[in-house]
Every structure is written in structure tokens, then in C-alpha cells.
Design a protein around this motif. Structure first.
Motif, mmCIF file in Angstrom:
data_model
loop_
_atom_site.group_PDB
_atom_site.id
_atom_site.type_symbol
_atom_site.label_atom_id
_atom_site.label_comp_id
_atom_site.label_asym_id
_atom_site.label_seq_id
_atom_site.Cartn_x
_atom_site.Cartn_y
_atom_site.Cartn_z
ATOM 1 N N ASP A 1 14.059 68.308 24.729
ATOM 2 C CA ASP A 1 15.353 67.637 24.597
ATOM 3 C C ASP A 1 16.428 68.404 25.371
ATOM 4 O O ASP A 1 16.656 69.605 25.124
ATOM 5 C CB ASP A 1 15.752 67.550 23.120
ATOM 6 N N VAL B 1 19.761 68.317 25.379
ATOM 7 C CA VAL B 1 20.907 68.800 24.606
ATOM 8 C C VAL B 1 20.531 70.074 23.849
ATOM 9 O O VAL B 1 21.280 71.063 23.831
ATOM 10 C CB VAL B 1 21.407 67.713 23.624
ATOM 11 N N LYS C 1 26.830 67.756 21.730
ATOM 12 C CA LYS C 1 25.796 66.895 21.140
ATOM 13 C C LYS C 1 26.011 65.402 21.384
ATOM 14 O O LYS C 1 25.036 64.637 21.449
ATOM 15 C CB LYS C 1 25.696 67.166 19.635
ATOM 16 N N ASP D 1 25.967 61.857 20.656
ATOM 17 C CA ASP D 1 25.354 61.110 19.548
ATOM 18 C C ASP D 1 24.074 61.771 19.046
ATOM 19 O O ASP D 1 23.424 61.261 18.119
ATOM 20 C CB ASP D 1 25.026 59.673 20.001
ATOM 21 N N THR D 2 23.670 62.859 19.662
ATOM 22 C CA THR D 2 22.428 63.526 19.270
ATOM 23 C C THR D 2 22.606 64.257 17.942
ATOM 24 O O THR D 2 23.615 64.911 17.717
ATOM 25 C CB THR D 2 21.994 64.551 20.344
ATOM 26 N N LYS D 3 21.613 64.127 17.062
ATOM 27 C CA LYS D 3 21.658 64.796 15.757
ATOM 28 C C LYS D 3 20.581 65.868 15.683
ATOM 29 O O LYS D 3 19.526 65.766 16.332
ATOM 30 C CB LYS D 3 21.435 63.774 14.630
ATOM 31 N N SER E 1 17.173 64.585 14.606
ATOM 32 C CA SER E 1 16.476 63.591 15.435
ATOM 33 C C SER E 1 15.013 63.991 15.607
ATOM 34 O O SER E 1 14.668 65.179 15.531
ATOM 35 C CB SER E 1 17.152 63.476 16.799
ATOM 36 N N ASP F 1 13.293 64.329 18.159
ATOM 37 C CA ASP F 1 13.070 65.206 19.312
ATOM 38 C C ASP F 1 13.538 66.643 19.054
ATOM 39 O O ASP F 1 13.358 67.514 19.909
ATOM 40 C CB ASP F 1 13.809 64.655 20.543
ATOM 41 N N ILE F 2 14.158 66.874 17.882
ATOM 42 C CA ILE F 2 14.630 68.252 17.607
ATOM 43 C C ILE F 2 13.973 68.752 16.321
ATOM 44 O O ILE F 2 12.848 69.255 16.357
ATOM 45 C CB ILE F 2 16.175 68.319 17.561
ATOM 46 N N ASP G 1 24.159 66.924 10.139
ATOM 47 C CA ASP G 1 23.956 68.203 10.818
ATOM 48 C C ASP G 1 24.199 69.377 9.870
ATOM 49 O O ASP G 1 23.509 70.398 9.951
ATOM 50 C CB ASP G 1 24.886 68.316 12.032
#
Length: 998
Positions: free
Chosen positions: A119, A121, A152, A154-156, A159, A161-162, A178
């Protein structure tokens, strides 16, 4: 004095317990000297590697008597292990060894928790956090969250992918905020650091070092490890940093890649600047050239070439020093120095594209070089898309050293049931295919055996290779202890050779004895028989200090010895206060017994106040200090307690005993009887002159501080420092210029004698790997070689030799991140001490003007000491670096200055209450005059002690002692001419204001 019987009982018990504790130290030293003699007699210095053999022989002997009874005290019997455990521990600077701070990589742990996500980010946040750490007081995790929040979008964190991964399923779900994820990740990080701490602790316990110290430093992922007395430094650092990532992989046959190497070489000719990567052939000896060509021909199966043919320059093939063998897993052999270059070549996308489809995930790894060899083997392992081995070391439940059929040591392992099943399957496939299984530890192939007798059931396996016994034992050790959850880099290290430690012991002992003799003689010269009683109390004080240190298991360091010697000077202060008060009472016409009674009683308040203020600064030093500085604070704190006991109670017992049996004490001699008697100085009238003098000194000092600055040590700026000694005197300026040409930035200063240098460089200051450490040592050796009188590189860096006189004696490394933290901690230590003392004086004297005067004097003293260091560090013949030891000196100066000031204030308070009709300025002047004898006596005694340490105590603490000497002089001056006048002026100003308002 009441309860004399109880005091006698306590004194007797404390003395006997101290002697009992110290007896173990003497016995342990005796046994270890016998072990050394035995090793020397058994192994002559004509044998190869005799020092290592003697060290091993000594260790074997001590291990053989570990459980034998070696010491009897009455009916109690003690084994060697018990004697050693109870003996006094010597610190790094006295015994040699290593002190490191390891940084467990929180970045690696985060990657693991996120399943090595790609990812963008997440990975950008990791990079940003790494950059933030250079100038941040936060933990890496806190900076990661800050960096993530900044980019970030909109990335949490939750997610898929994290952190919403299979590994964290059940703890994190996709709906979490978060903040919720941060709490869970914080807990996971802490668990991983605890795991790393336990792994390291188990490894150290197995390593067998006497009195190791391992502790977590806050929540930052840092772990302090102190290993005093460790002989093999390289072995110890390797043990600490090894992640012990054990993996089992199927290995390709070497001949499957011969054609690939040839194709890779042709492609690299277009990718690599061959003139930069490889010297032209005519710069190498012809025989090496021919041997190299022959190796390549054998590898590729080509026809033999004519030795007269001019060699072509090949980026990859020219690095080959030999081929693998037919049917084996080795592709080719290379020099150790070319490892990184070869891997860089082979992992280029353009080169990996040449691999056949079935080999696209091949993993290129080098083997472990044989002992004393610079040649390493290249292997190709059957990798996969996820880069996960068929079997990992997590399945290993036990590991032991055995000796194989050839008599060489190897490591046998036992796996759990899950591992045994996979191992049986792997060995079965390898047997049927005639292939090998590579056993890989931390990306190094230790062995790649074939399977010759079918599948191996039961989970038993072994690692064989060109191990020494120590290497095999260390490998078994780390496998038993388990792997670290992430890499651990050494961000701060101090390595001291045993020969330097022995010199420190000798210089410390000499300074101690000289200071003690001078103080003992001074007390008798000044106070006669009563001074002799104070001397007896002081000797008991020293016995108690050493006994308590031994009983607590505290570590004695060179600054610790300095703390004890300084305690000798300070313990005199209590007796001086008492004796001066008794002399005053006798001068008033009181009888001897009444004068003694009142003298002890009247001096008690000043003694307690003075020692409490010093104790508070020592306590802060203990809390914020590390290593040797904590040792200094420990001995100072113990010394303050024992000094109070011996001065107040033991001296009183002896004085009363002598007087009660009819003796007469004058508390002076013919020379000193009328010294400072009836003295009257108008101190306050001279305060404006003092203000001008002090102001001028501070302005000059500040000017230098702002223009020239201070000589900050690596503690505060980061870098590496090396102490090197030569057989002859050297020119530090010339060597500095030569080092600057190599490192870009380097400084060499004479350290003590003209044949010894302290060399500092910030070259690759942000890189903490052992490879970089080795690279810098080699560059240092190559630059200094003309001055080393033929000393080899191995001899130069060898820190195991207890008799070493020339070469590298000590090294010190601090990363910029931890240097910034040390600087911040030092600032808070000084500020904290000032606040605590301000509050204590306010509480004791009930008026803020007293606190103001005391703190103003302390600021005055600190600024002058800093100014003198700034003005003089460039030409002084000893190191005047601003480091943690200097901060310890500053805090000690604060304590001493306050000690002196509080005694004066205490007398002012006493006279103010007694002589209510006197003007305040008269109270102050008479108080200062009446304490002058005590002030000068204590200051001169302390200065004599500090000068003894400064002259005879060794180069490493000379700058530390110089700061204390300046501090004592300035502190004595400021208590008379700064603290008291400022207190007086502020009181007068307040009184004038009240009168005006009325």
C-alpha cells in the motif's frame, strides 16, 4: 548523646557486614588470578592465537570449579558461583567490555503486522516517520501515526491492505476507527518489544557474562545491554544483533544457472559502467588474471583459453573466484567484499527477466565463509511469490552442540510435531530428486546437505559447517532463545578494551589513595586529635560505602570512584561544620562538654540542609543518567548517607569517649588556633564590585558560547569516536587533515599524552550496521597505518588483549536520534534539579528571596563553567567535550554550590532570630564572616581531593574533574558574593517597598 549503645551496635554490625560483603570480592579476585596464572603456564605465547586459547582455558577452569566449595566463613560454605555473584561488580570502564543501546525496529514490526503490504500510503508514512525521527522526541510508532494522518486521505488503518489482515483477524475489523486501531497496534508493538527483550535476556544468560545488565528504556523500543568483562566483542555484538531468522529452503543445482550467469554478464555490460566497476586487466597480476579466466571457463564449460589472450572486462564473470561442483547447490564462488555488488547485479529487473519461467522466484543467497577465508559461495533457492520458506525456525524446540563424524562441531535441532511432518516431506522430496535443502539463518546459508537415506522422520536435523566451537554454541544459543521479532540496530555503543580498563583501575586507585592521605593529614594538621577522630570516622565511611555497593550488587565505575573520592571531600564538610561550631562555643567561654554538646546540636541543621540539597541533585542525576554516570550518582548518594552517619554519630562517640576519660580537645593546633578568629569583613559593601566582575565574566563567556560554541561530544551530536594509542608521539593536526581527506569530516585531538588521540567522525552517522562499523575501522586503520609501526589490521582492532598498549583501545558510537534524546534528557535534568532545589530552599527558609539568591548563584556558576569550557577547549591538553559526564559535573557543581550557600543561609537565619535588634546588613556580614573558616576549609579540602583525581585519575575523567574544580572555586565565590547579596538586595527592595506603601 543518647542511645550510644545502639549507635555502637549499628556501627559494629554495619562494619562487619561490609567486611563480610567485601570478603567475597577479595576471594573472587584471588581465584581469577589463579585461573590466569594457570592459563599462562599452560599455554605459552609462542602458540598461534595464544590469547584466545588462554582466555578459553581460563573460562574452562572457572567453569570446572563453578559448583565447588572455594570459600568458608565460619560454618558457611560458598561455591565459586556464589562467591562471584556476591563479589563487587566492576563497570565497563574498569573491566573492559561493551555497553550498547539496541533499537528494535518498530518499522519492521509494523511491516510484519501489515503483512508486508505494498500500500503506497502505508509505505510513504513509514518513510516520513523515519525522517521525522531524526529531530523528534516521539516514539517511532507515534511519528508513524502522525505521518499517516497527514497523507491518508480516505485510507484507513483498518483497510484490508493495511492492518485488517488474516493475522489480526478477530482483533481488528474493517469498521474500526483509526484511533481504535492505533490502540491495538500500540499493544502489539509493546508485546513485540517485550518479546525482543526476553529473547535478548535469554541469549545473554546463555552467553555466560558475569554481571550483565539488560533493561528497557521507556517505550521507544530501545534496550540497554551492558556486558562488562566480555572478551570477544565481535562475537557479543553478533549475538545481540542476530535476528535468528532460521529458514529451510529447497536449493537449485548450481549447474542450472551457469548459462544464466553468462547471459547476465552480457546484459550487465550495457547496464554497468565497466570502467568504474572493474579496473582494467593490466592493473592485476597476470597469474590472478589467468586463474580467474580458468575459473570462469570451468564454470561455463568452455574450452581452455590461451594465457596470452588479453582479458575482456566482464562486470559479473570477472568477479568469480571459482565455480561450484557438479551436482551441488553452489553456483559460483566470490570474494566476500563483492557480495553486495553481486546481489545488486543479480536482482536488477533486467537480469531477473533472463531467468526461465520455472526459476522466476529464485532467491540468490550467499553462504557462510569458512574461517579465515575471504571467499563465499553463491546459492539459488527455490523461492515463491510470497517469499515464504517451506519451513521456518519457529518449529525448533531445542538446539544443542554436537560433534559430527569429522570431529567438527555442529548444531543438532529438535522440531515440534508440525515441523517434523513438514521436514519429513521436504527430506523425502529431496531424496527422490537428488537435491539439497539449504539451512538459512538471517539470509546466510549455513549448510546445504543432500538427503542420502530417505525421508527423515521425528523432526531431527543438524546444521554443519566450518564452525568454531564458540560459533556453534552461539548458534545453538540463539536458536534456543528464539528469534527477534524485528531487526535490532546498535544505535549507541561503547567498547572498552581490558587493557584500558586495567589502566583505569590503577589510575583510579592511585587518585583515591592520594586524595585520602591528603585529607587525613589535613584534618590532623588543622584540628589535631579531634581531626584524628574525624579520620577514623571517614575510614569507616569508606568501608561502609564499598560494603553497601557490594551488598546492593551495584556496579563500580571510574566516575563511581570519583564519586567516592568526592564523598571523602564532602564528608569532611560535616566534621568541619561540627568542629567550627564547637570552637565557637569554646570561644564563648563554655566548658568542653557543654561546647561539644552545643556544637553538634547547632551544626545539625546546616549539615542536613547541605546534604539534602546535594542529595537531591544526585538523585536527579541517578534518574536521568545512564551507565557510568548512574554509577557516579549511586556512590554519591550512598556516600551522603554514610557520611551523615559517621560524622554525626561515630565522630561524636569517639570525641565523647576521649573527653569522658579525661582527655582535652582544643579542636585546633598551635598553627590553626587563632586562624580566622575575630575576622570581620564587610562583604555586602563589595557586592557591586562582585556584580561587575561576575557580569563581565558571564558576558565574555556568553560571547564565546554564541560565537565559538562548545565542543559537543558524540553524546549530543551523534557520530563515532575512537581512542587510539601509538608507540611514538604524533601530530594531531596532520592526522586530522589526513582523516578529513578520507572521511570528509573528522577530528583528531591529543588525549592525555602526545602519543594518544581521540578521533571523532560523523561519516555515515545515520547508518548503524556492523558492516559500516567494520568499513570505518578499516578506513581508520588504512589512514593511520604509516604511524602504526607495522601493526596489522587484526592487531589494531583486537580488544581482547589485556596487555595491549598500542592500537585501538576504545570505541564509542551514538546515532543522531539518541543523541538528540540525550541532549533533551540533560536539559530536563538540569532544569529539574533547579526547580527541586528552589522548592526545597523555599520550604526550609520560608522566604522566596533565599531561593532566588541560591538559584541565581547556581545559574551564575553554570554559565561561568560553560564559558570557560567554550573559551579554552581548543588549546587545553585534555578532552573538554560536552557529554553526559559533563552534565554530571554540572549537576554536581549545582549540588556543591547549593551546599555552600545553604550553610551560609542557615547561619543568617540563626543570627537573624538571635539578634533581632541588629540591622539586616550586619546580620548578613557577621554570618558570612563567621562561616568563612568553614567555607574555605571545606573548599580547600574538596579542591585538594579533586586535584588529586585530576592529576592521577586518568585521561577519561580529566575534563569531568576540570569542570568540578572550576565549579568548586566559582561556587565558593558565588555563595559569598552572589547568592547572599542577591538575597539581601531582594529582601531590602521588598522592605523598602513596604515602608513606602506604609
Amino acid at each position: 548523646m543518647q542511645n550510644k549503645g545502639l549507635v555502637k551496635l549499628f556501627a559494629l554490625l554495619f562494619g562487619l557486614v561490609s567486611i563480610y560483603q567485601l570478603s567475597f570480592t577479595f576471594k573472587a579476585n584471588q581465584i581469577e588470578e589463579e585461573a590466569q596464572e594457570l592459563a599462562i603456564n599452560k599455554i605459552p605465547d609462542t602458540e598461534d592465537d595464544y590469547r584466545a586459547k588462554r582466555s578459553q582455558e581460563e573460562a574452562d577452569y572457572l567453569e570446572s570449579i563453578a559448583t565447588d566449595t572455594v570459600f568458608n566463613i565460619g560454618i558457611a560454605k560458598f561455591t565459586y558461583n556464589e562467591v562471584k555473584e556476591k563479589a563487587m561488580n566492576l563497570g565497563l570502564d574498569l573491566k573492559g567490555g561493551i555497553n550498547v543501546i539496541l533499537q528494535v525496529s518498530v518499522k519492521d514490526i509494523l511491516k510484519g503486522l501489515a503483512n508486508n503490504t505494498k500500500d503506497p500510503v502505508f509505505n510513504k508514512a513509514l518513510e516520513d516517520a523515519t525522517e521525522l525521527q531524526k529531530n523528534s522526541q516521539n516514539t517511532y510508532l507515534e511519528d508513524f501515526f502522525i505521518a499517516f494522518d497527514a497523507i491518508k486521505g480516505d485510507t484507513k488503518l483498518a483497510s484490508p491492505d493495511i492492518f485488517y489482515t488474516k493475522a489480526l483477524d478477530g482483533e481488528i475489523d474493517g469498521n474500526m476507527s483509526d484511533e481504535e486501531v492505533q490502540n491495538i497496534i500500540g499493544t502489539k508493538i509493546d508485546e513485540s518489544i517485550v518479546s525482543a527483550f526476553e529473547v535478548l535476556r535469554k541469549r545473554i544468560d546463555e552467553f555466560g557474562v558475569t554481571s550483565p545488565n539488560i533493561q528497557r528504556l521507556g517505550t521507544s523500543g530501545r534496550i540497554l545491554v551492558e556486558l562488562p568483562g566480555v572478551k570477544d566483542v565481535e562475537r557479543a555484538t553478533s549475538l545481540l544483533q542476530s535476528t535468528a531468522q532460521l529458514e529451510f529452503w529447497d536449493a537449485y543445482k548450481g549447474e542450472q544457472f551457469f548459462g544464466f550467469l553468462s547471459q547476465a554478464n552480457e546484459t550487465l555490460k550495457e547496464l554497468v559502467d565497466v570502467e568504474d566497476s572493474q579496473e582494467v586487466a593490466d592493473t592485476e597480476p597476470q597469474d590472478q588474471e589467468n586463474a580467474q579466466d580458468s575459473a570462469i571457463d570451468d564454470l561455463l564449460g568452455e574450452a581452455e583459453t590461451d594465457s596470452t589472450t588479453v582479458a575482456t572486462v566482464n562486470p559479473l564473470l570477472d568477479l568469480i573466484r571459482g565455480p561450484g561442483y557438479q551436482g551441488g547447490p553452489i553456483i559460483a564462488r566470490f570474494e566476500l567484499k563483492d557480495k553486495e555488488t553481486v546481489l545488486e547485479y543479480l536482482n536488477k529487473p533486467e537480469i531477473r527477466a533472463l531467468l526461465p519461467v520455472e526459476q522466476r522466484y529464485a532467491k540468490f543467497v550467499f553462504g557462510k565463509p569458512e574461517s579465515n577465508s575471504e571467499i563465499v559461495d553463491l546459492y539459488a533457492l527455490e523461492g515463491n511469490r510470497d517469499n515464504i520458506p517451506q519451513l521456518s525456525g519457529a518449529v525448533v524446540t531445542d538446539a544443542r552442540v554436537n560433534f559430527g563424524p569429522t570431529g567438527k562441531p555442529e548444531v543438532s535441532m529438535q522440531m515440534n510435531s508440525k515441523g517434523a511432518k513438514i521436514w519429513e516431506q521436504m527430506t523425502g522430496e529431496a531424496f527422490s530428486q537428488g537435491s539439497q535443502i539449504a539451512i538459512v539463518l538471517d539470509d546466510i546459508v549455513y549448510s546445504a546437505p543432500g538427503v542420502t537415506s530417505g525421508p527423515i522422520a521425528g523432526g531431527n536435523s543438524s546444521i554443519s559447517g566450518s564452525f568454531t566451537l564458540n560459533e556453534a554454541e552461539d548458534l545453538a544459543n540463539v536458536l534456543r532463545a528464539g528469534k527477534l521479532p524485528a531487526s535490532a540496530d546498535i544505535i549507541s555503543s561503547e567498547v572498552v578494551g581490558p587493557s584500558l580498563g586495567q589502566e583505569a583501575i590503577e589510575s583510579g586507585t592511585m587518585s583515591f589513595m592520594i586524595a585520602l592521605i591528603l585529607v587525613l593529614l589535613w584534618m590532623i594538621l588543622y584540628y589535631g586529635k579531634s581531626g584524628g577522630f574525624a579520620d577514623i570516622a571517614m575510614l569507616l565511611n569508606i568501608l561502609l560505602i564499598f560494603g553497601i555497593l557490594s551488598g546492593l550488587g551495584a556496579v563500580l565505575t571510574l566516575p563511581g570512584i570519583a564519586g567516592i573520592v568526592l564523598t571523602i571531600g564532602m564528608s569532611v564538610d560535616a566534621n568541619v561544620l561540627i568542629f567550627e561550631r564547637i570552637r565557637e562555643e569554646i570561644a564563648k567561654g563554655k566548658g568542653q562538654k557543654e561546647a561539644i554538646q552545643d556544637g553538634f546540636s547547632n551544626a545539625l541543621s546546616s549539615i542536613l540542609d547541605a546534604n539534602i540539597t546535594t542529595g537531591l541533585t544526585a538523585l536527579i542525576l541517578f534518574i536521568f543518567g545512564t551507565g557510568p554516570i548512574k554509577g557516579f550518582a549511586t556512590t554519591l548518594l550512598i556516600g551522603i548517607g554514610t557520611s551523615l552517619f559517621t560524622a554525626i554519630f561515630i565522630t561524636r562517640l569517639l570525641v565523647d569517649w576521649y573527653v569522658n576519660k579525661g582527655g582535652k580537645l582544643d579542636f585546633s593546633t598551635k598553627i590553626t588556633k587563632n586562624l580566622f578568629r575575630n575576622i570581620s569583613i564587610e562583604f555586602l559593601q563589595k557586592r557591586k564590585v562582585a556584580y561587575v566582575i561576575s557580569g563581565a565574566m558571564i558576558v565574555v563567556g556568553l560571547g564565546s558560547l554564541f560565537t565559538v560554541g562548545l565542543n559537543q561530544g558524540v553524546d549530543f551530536v551523534g557520530g563515532r569516536t575512537y581512542q587510539v594509542r601509538f608507540e611514538h608521539d604524533v601530530n594531531a593536526t596532520e592526522i586530522s587533515a589526513g582523516l578529513a581527506d578520507v572521511f570528509g569530516s573528522a577530528d583528531a585531538k591529543t588525549f592525555g599524552s602526545a602519543n594518544q588521540l581521540k578521533i571523532t567522525t560523523k561519516y555515515k552517522v545515520n547508518e548503524a550496521s556492523t558492516e559500516v562499523d567494520e568499513e570505518i575501522r578499516e578506513m581508520l586503520y588504512n589512514t593511520l597505518q604509516p604511524q602504526l609501526s607495522g601493526q596489522t589490521y587484526e592487531e589494531f582492532i583486537d580488544l581482547n588483549d589485556e596487555n595491549k598498549q598500542v592500537g585501538l583501545l576504545e570505541s564509542f558510537k551514538v546515532s543522531p536520534t539518541i543523541a538528540d534524546d540525550i541532549k533533551q534528557a540533560s536539559f530536563w535534568a538540569i532544569l529539574g534539579s533547579l526547580i527541586v532545589v528552589f522548592l526545597y530552599i523555599l520550604m526550609r527558609f520560608k522566604r522566596w528571596q533565599y531561593s532566588l539568591g541560591a538559584v541565581a548563584a547556581v545559574f551564575h556558576d553554570v554559565l561561568i563553567v560553560l564559558g570557560i569550557f567554550s573559551l579554552t577547549y581548543k588549546f587545553m591538553p585534555f578532552s573538554m567535550e560536552i557529554d553526559q559526564a559533563f552534565i554530571a559535573a554540572i549537576l554536581t557543581v549545582i549540588g556543591y554550590s547549593l551546599n555552600d550557600t545553604v550553610v551560609v543561609f542557615d547561619r543568617i537565619r540563626e543570627y537573624f532570630n538571635e539578634h533581632t535588634s541588629w540591622e539586616f546588613n550586619r546580620v548578613v556580614n557577621v554570618s558570612l564572616s563567621s562561616t568563612l573558616s568553614r567555607t574555605l576549609n571545606t573548599s580547600l579540602t574538596t579542591l585538594v581531593v579533586l586535584l588529586a583525581i585530576f592529576i592521577f585519575g586518568g585521561d577519561s575523567i580529566r575534563g569531568f574533574m576540570f569542570a568540578l574544580i572550576i565549579g568548586v572555586i566559582v561556587g565558593t565565590y558565588s555563595s559569598l558574593f552572589i547568592a547572599t547579596p542577591i538575597m539581601f538586595d531582594s529582601v531590602q527592595k521588598l522592605d523598602d517597598k513596604k515602608k513606602k506603601n506604609n
